[in-house]
Design an enzyme around this catalytic site. Structure first.
Site, short mmCIF file in Angstrom:
data_model
loop_
_atom_site.label_atom_id
_atom_site.label_comp_id
_atom_site.label_asym_id
_atom_site.label_seq_id
_atom_site.Cartn_x
_atom_site.Cartn_y
_atom_site.Cartn_z
N ASP A 80 1.24 -0.89 -0.36
CA ASP A 80 -0.13 0.41 -0.49
C ASP A 80 0.93 1.25 -0.12
O ASP A 80 2.07 1.42 0.66
CB ASP A 80 -0.85 0.07 1.47
CG ASP A 80 -0.39 0.37 2.41
OD1 ASP A 80 0.19 -0.12 3.17
OD2 ASP A 80 -0.80 0.72 3.28
N GLU A 173 -0.13 -1.45 5.55
CA GLU A 173 1.23 -1.02 6.64
C GLU A 173 0.76 0.36 6.89
O GLU A 173 1.32 0.43 7.92
CB GLU A 173 2.60 -1.47 5.99
CG GLU A 173 4.28 -1.29 6.46
CD GLU A 173 4.25 0.20 6.94
OE1 GLU A 173 5.28 1.00 7.58
OE2 GLU A 173 3.83 1.34 5.83
#
Length: 409
Positions: A80, A173
């Site tokens: 991400d 994350e």
């Protein structure tokens, strides 16, 4: 380049911006799309036991090529990009042999300037990859993904002796959930490294203790003309809470080992308001003190409110400082330091003013310090990465793998 840059450009074309306050993982569909693409790529590259979990975590093993027993090690990056700035339609620019001065970002007035970002003075002659001023770049952490896979390919192509190498790519994350559904037993590594750092040489084994805070405020709205003694303005209460916190303990006033309170969002009206904070501190004692202070401030500001009006504080720990966990395995750091020096890079030990998946994984029995990617200015339109820095990251990953095998012989 063994497709290093091609890989990176491919990965940043996926919109994988994560979202906070979403219950499911991954929080966005784009992350799963990239995960599927990486799963297929790893299979084609000869990885074994390649898997993709329902939560978007990709794992695979590059099998060892030596006859002796070597500890299995791992490398991890995340799928991400930050929720702080858009990662849709990323349009990277290549600046070859940077000569200094401002770099125009796209067609408009946006520039990447060494006045605002002095690190550019150290980039003379290098090839820089920037944004077009409309999105972030996504080097955090797609540079890490590209570097890991490129390193694995080169290990195979050059027949460099190595043991089993585990590789994983995690979701969410940036919103603190990357390691929540990470199967440490399935990963089955003795230790690992996240490739999620910044400038060349960075090696990080300590990070913030982190918590997220939600402050819900319920007031009472009446006509302003007859409000005396009746109206309770939720927004006024919110400003009092913010003003009661130390003005010199915010992200923009702190550095190095200093912690902070950060008001990341405030929305509301007279009737209701909601504030979101993040709390950060390197020391556990200071971390707990910050949490207590949030409750104390809310209690003080809320004193004397009518029965139907209230202030509610909810605090959720996100991750903790991995320093003590990693310190129990000094060889993990020593190995990375030696690998860097073997690549003519002087290690720069510094604290992470943030967190990584490795922080959570270290607490779950997988020591996991953080390696550099060669990227800078994350989470914004001024993000950039040095191609030379990416190549150096690839070299360090390869050297760590080779050293692990050499020392086990």
């Amino acid at each position: 380049m063994d497709k290093l840059l091609d890989r990176f450009f491919n990965y940043v074309s996926f919109d994988t911006q994560s979202k906070a306050n979403v219950k499911h993982v991954p929080s966005t569909d784009g992350q799963m799309k990239l995960a599927r693409a990486l799963q297929q790529e790893m299979i084609e590259l000869g990885f074994e036991r390649v898997s993709l979990s329902e939560h978007g975590c990709v794992m695979g093993t590059l099998p060892g090529n030596v006859a002796w027993s070597v500890p299995a090690i791992g490398f991890i990056s995340h799928l991400d990009t930050s929720p702080d700035f858009t990662g849709k339609h990323v349009n990277p620019q290549i600046v070859e042999s940077y000569r200094g001065g401002d770099i125009a970002l796209g067609i408009g007035d946006e520039v990447l300037s060494p006045v605002m970002f002095p690190i550019l003075h150290q980039m003379l002659g290098q090839t820089l990859i920037t944004t077009d001023g409309k999105t972030l770049l996504g080097a955090d952490d797609k540079a890490g993904i590209a570097e890991i896979l490129t390193a694995m390919v080169r290990l195979q192509q050059r027949n460099i002796p190595h043991g089993d190498i585990r590789v994983a790519f995690t979701p969410d994350e940036e919103v603190g959930k990357g390691a929540r559904f990470f199967d440490v037993a399935q990963f089955n590594a003795e230790w690992a490294y996240t490739v999620d750092g910044g400038g060349v040489g960075e090696l990080e084994c300590e990070n913030f203790n982190a918590a997220s805070v939600t402050v819900k405020i319920v007031g009472n709205n009446v006509h302003p003309g007859s409000a005396k003694g009746v109206m309770v303005n939720a927004l006024s209460l919110a400003t009092r809470i913010q003003q009661a916190l130390p003005a010199d303990e915010t992200p923009e006033t702190t550095a190095d080992y200093q912690g902070f309170y950060h008001l990341s969002s405030l929305k509301g009206s007279v009737e209701r308001a909601e504030m979101h904070y993040i709390l950060r501190d390197f020391e556990r004692e200071g971390f707990e003190a910050r949490k207590r202070r949030m409750f104390e401030v809310a209690k003080q500001v809320g004193k004397g409110l009518p029965r139907d009006c209230y202030i509610e504080v909810t605090i959720e720990d996100s991750y903790y400082n991995m320093r003590e966990q990693v310190a129990e395995h000094p060889h993990v750091i020593a190995l990375a330091q030696q690998a860097m020096r073997d690549c003519d890079i002087e290690p720069v030990m510094k604290p992470i003013r943030g967190g990584t998946d490795g922080a959570q994984l270290s607490f779950r029995g997988l020591p996991c310090p953080n390696l550099f990617t060669g990227g800078y200015n994350y989470h914004c339109k001024h993000e950039f990465v040095s191609l030379e820095g990416m190549e150096q990251a690839v070299a360090v990953i390869m050297r760590i793998a080779a050293l692990t095998a050499e020392r086990a012989k």
